[in-house]
Design a protein around this motif. Structure first.
Motif, PDB file in Angstrom:
ATOM      1  N   MET A  67      26.641  25.105 -22.811  1.00  0.00           N
ATOM      2  CA  MET A  67      26.859  25.101 -21.375  1.00  0.00           C
ATOM      3  C   MET A  67      26.084  23.957 -20.721  1.00  0.00           C
ATOM      4  O   MET A  67      26.628  23.208 -19.886  1.00  0.00           O
ATOM      5  N   ASN A  68      24.827  23.795 -21.111  1.00  0.00           N
ATOM      6  CA  ASN A  68      24.013  22.731 -20.539  1.00  0.00           C
ATOM      7  C   ASN A  68      24.588  21.353 -20.866  1.00  0.00           C
ATOM      8  O   ASN A  68      24.642  20.454 -20.017  1.00  0.00           O
ATOM      9  N   THR A  69      24.996  21.187 -22.117  1.00  0.00           N
ATOM     10  CA  THR A  69      25.587  19.907 -22.529  1.00  0.00           C
ATOM     11  C   THR A  69      26.873  19.639 -21.768  1.00  0.00           C
ATOM     12  O   THR A  69      27.120  18.526 -21.281  1.00  0.00           O
ATOM     13  N   THR A  70      27.704  20.670 -21.663  1.00  0.00           N
ATOM     14  CA  THR A  70      28.993  20.517 -20.972  1.00  0.00           C
ATOM     15  C   THR A  70      28.787  20.166 -19.508  1.00  0.00           C
ATOM     16  O   THR A  70      29.470  19.279 -18.967  1.00  0.00           O
ATOM     17  N   LEU A  71      27.847  20.859 -18.872  1.00  0.00           N
ATOM     18  CA  LEU A  71      27.578  20.574 -17.464  1.00  0.00           C
ATOM     19  C   LEU A  71      27.055  19.150 -17.284  1.00  0.00           C
ATOM     20  O   LEU A  71      27.435  18.447 -16.339  1.00  0.00           O
ATOM     21  N   SER A  72      26.190  18.714 -18.206  1.00  0.00           N
ATOM     22  CA  SER A  72      25.643  17.356 -18.128  1.00  0.00           C
ATOM     23  C   SER A  72      26.759  16.318 -18.274  1.00  0.00           C
ATOM     24  O   SER A  72      26.824  15.341 -17.513  1.00  0.00           O
ATOM     25  N   GLN A 101      31.936  13.023 -13.582  1.00  0.00           N
ATOM     26  CA  GLN A 101      32.270  13.087 -12.153  1.00  0.00           C
ATOM     27  C   GLN A 101      31.653  11.901 -11.410  1.00  0.00           C
ATOM     28  O   GLN A 101      32.291  11.303 -10.531  1.00  0.00           O
ATOM     29  N   ALA A 102      30.428  11.532 -11.792  1.00  0.00           N
ATOM     30  CA  ALA A 102      29.768  10.387 -11.151  1.00  0.00           C
ATOM     31  C   ALA A 102      30.541   9.097 -11.437  1.00  0.00           C
ATOM     32  O   ALA A 102      30.737   8.262 -10.546  1.00  0.00           O
ATOM     33  N   ASN A 103      30.997   8.944 -12.684  1.00  0.00           N
ATOM     34  CA  ASN A 103      31.811   7.770 -13.028  1.00  0.00           C
ATOM     35  C   ASN A 103      33.118   7.762 -12.249  1.00  0.00           C
ATOM     36  O   ASN A 103      33.568   6.710 -11.778  1.00  0.00           O
ATOM     37  N   LEU A 104      33.707   8.928 -12.117  1.00  0.00           N
ATOM     38  CA  LEU A 104      34.963   9.033 -11.361  1.00  0.00           C
ATOM     39  C   LEU A 104      34.742   8.642  -9.909  1.00  0.00           C
ATOM     40  O   LEU A 104      35.567   7.923  -9.319  1.00  0.00           O
ATOM     41  N   ASP A 105      33.643   9.109  -9.322  1.00  0.00           N
ATOM     42  CA  ASP A 105      33.338   8.763  -7.929  1.00  0.00           C
ATOM     43  C   ASP A 105      33.180   7.248  -7.763  1.00  0.00           C
ATOM     44  O   ASP A 105      33.673   6.667  -6.796  1.00  0.00           O
ATOM     45  N   ASP A 106      32.472   6.610  -8.719  1.00  0.00           N
ATOM     46  CA  ASP A 106      32.292   5.155  -8.668  1.00  0.00           C
ATOM     47  C   ASP A 106      33.645   4.434  -8.757  1.00  0.00           C
ATOM     48  O   ASP A 106      33.896   3.464  -8.027  1.00  0.00           O
ATOM     49  N   MET A 107      34.485   4.883  -9.650  1.00  0.00           N
ATOM     50  CA  MET A 107      35.802   4.258  -9.826  1.00  0.00           C
ATOM     51  C   MET A 107      36.660   4.415  -8.571  1.00  0.00           C
ATOM     52  O   MET A 107      37.370   3.487  -8.170  1.00  0.00           O
TER      53      MET A 107
END
Length: 343
Positions: free
Chosen positions: A144-149, A155-161
């Protein structure tokens, strides 16, 4: 009076005369004013009109070069945006998959939320099985922790794009506006040039357009096959296609658009800008021209044609005469150099 006294009197008299003269204002003698040389405009209205026509056409061509440069940038920007949008779609799919995985893990954890680990250990009839389950639960937490990370990073990369895409869209809108403004300026110059041209006599109009033809094959029989293809393409459009600002075929071309399309037919890519073309290939002198060489005019460069041998070249000249073949000697624009694209 003694001789020495006479000399004293004479000297005094001379001093007085010099003082009087020095105190007077001596009028200056004005230099003769040369007669003004009449300008061609004053003595020959037709010559002035032809000069004005040349100036307007030069200005229109220069603005046209800006138009082509912005158009090239616009096309490149659209291609970049298309790639960016495709990447965004893939990134969005990745984010969605990671979000779905996180939700599945969270749901599993939610179902076991009421079971205290200590109670389960002391009440379980199968401690070994319980320990296996607890180990599995621990691994689930780690997953779960890995998946969330991973989901947050994606999501951050998507926001930048997406921000990059928005900036690209804004830049494209600015370029579209710039093109519209440049087109208005070109149309105004062309309209003014047409009015001046119409004011000329038929003889003067012929003199302005002189040296052009639509039926001269040139001399390129011994040229490279690709050069033959490029020249043949350009000549096939002479007398058929029109001069259209920013166009590269098939029925309309501007100067660099004709060169772009001709070399494209030969499998060679060129930019839609005469100024950029003038930096490509190998520089050649006017005395060393060979068929297929691109020849440039004005400084800075804003017109291009293709040498076809025999002292002639083919080019999209302007909106009045469209696409023509003419001798280099008959074209009045200042020479700016030549480049050999195919060696």
């Amino acid at each position: 009076m003694k001789f020495s006294d006479a000399r004293i009197v004479a000297a005094a008299t001379a001093a007085v005369v010099l003082t009087l003269v020095a105190g007077q204002t001596v009028p200056a003698v004005a230099a003769p004013t040369p007669s003004p040389t009449p300008s061609p405009s004053a003595s020959d209205p037709a010559a002035a009109a032809k000069d004005k026509l040349k100036q307007l056409e030069d200005q229109a061509s220069s603005i046209g070069e800006q138009y082509d440069s912005v158009s090239d940038a616009l096309d490149a920007g659209k291609a970049k945006l298309k790639v960016l949008q495709d990447d965004i779609a893939l990134q969005q799919k990745k984010v969605d998959e990671l979000s779905a995985a996180a939700q599945t893990i969270a749901l599993a954890q939610f179902r076991n939320r009421d079971f205290d680990t200590t109670v389960q250990i002391f009440t379980s009839s199968d401690p070994d099985s319980l320990l296996d389950r607890l180990s599995t639960a621990s691994r689930v937490d780690e997953t779960m922790n890995t998946t969330l990370s991973e989901q947050q990073a994606a999501q951050a990369n998507l926001d930048d794009m997406q921000r990059s895409a928005q900036a690209e869209v804004a830049a494209l809108a600015d370029q579209e506006k710039q093109l519209a403004d440049l087109k208005k300026q070109i149309d105004a110059k062309v309209s003014a040039a047409d009015q001046v041209y119409k004011s000329l006599s038929g003889q003067d109009q012929q003199a302005v357009d002189g040296g052009t033809t639509t039926s001269d094959p040139g001399d390129y029989a011994d040229a490279d096959a690709r050069i033959k293809t490029a020249i043949s393409y350009a000549l096939s459009k002479v007398g058929k296609a029109q001069y259209v600002w920013g166009a590269d075929g098939p029925s309309g071309y501007d100067c660099s658009g004709l060169m772009l399309a001709s070399y494209r037919a030969a499998g060679i890519s060129l930019p839609h800008s005469s100024r950029t073309m003038s930096t490509m290939g190998m520089a050649v002198s006017k005395s060393d021209l060979k068929p297929g060489d691109l020849i440039f005019f004005y400084n800075p460069v804003h017109h291009v044609g293709m040498y076809i041998g025999g002292g002639k070249f083919v080019h999209a000249r302007n909106t009045r005469v469209d696409l023509v073949v003419q001798t280099l000697a008959s074209y009045p624009a200042p020479w700016a150099g030549a480049r050999r694209i195919i060696r």
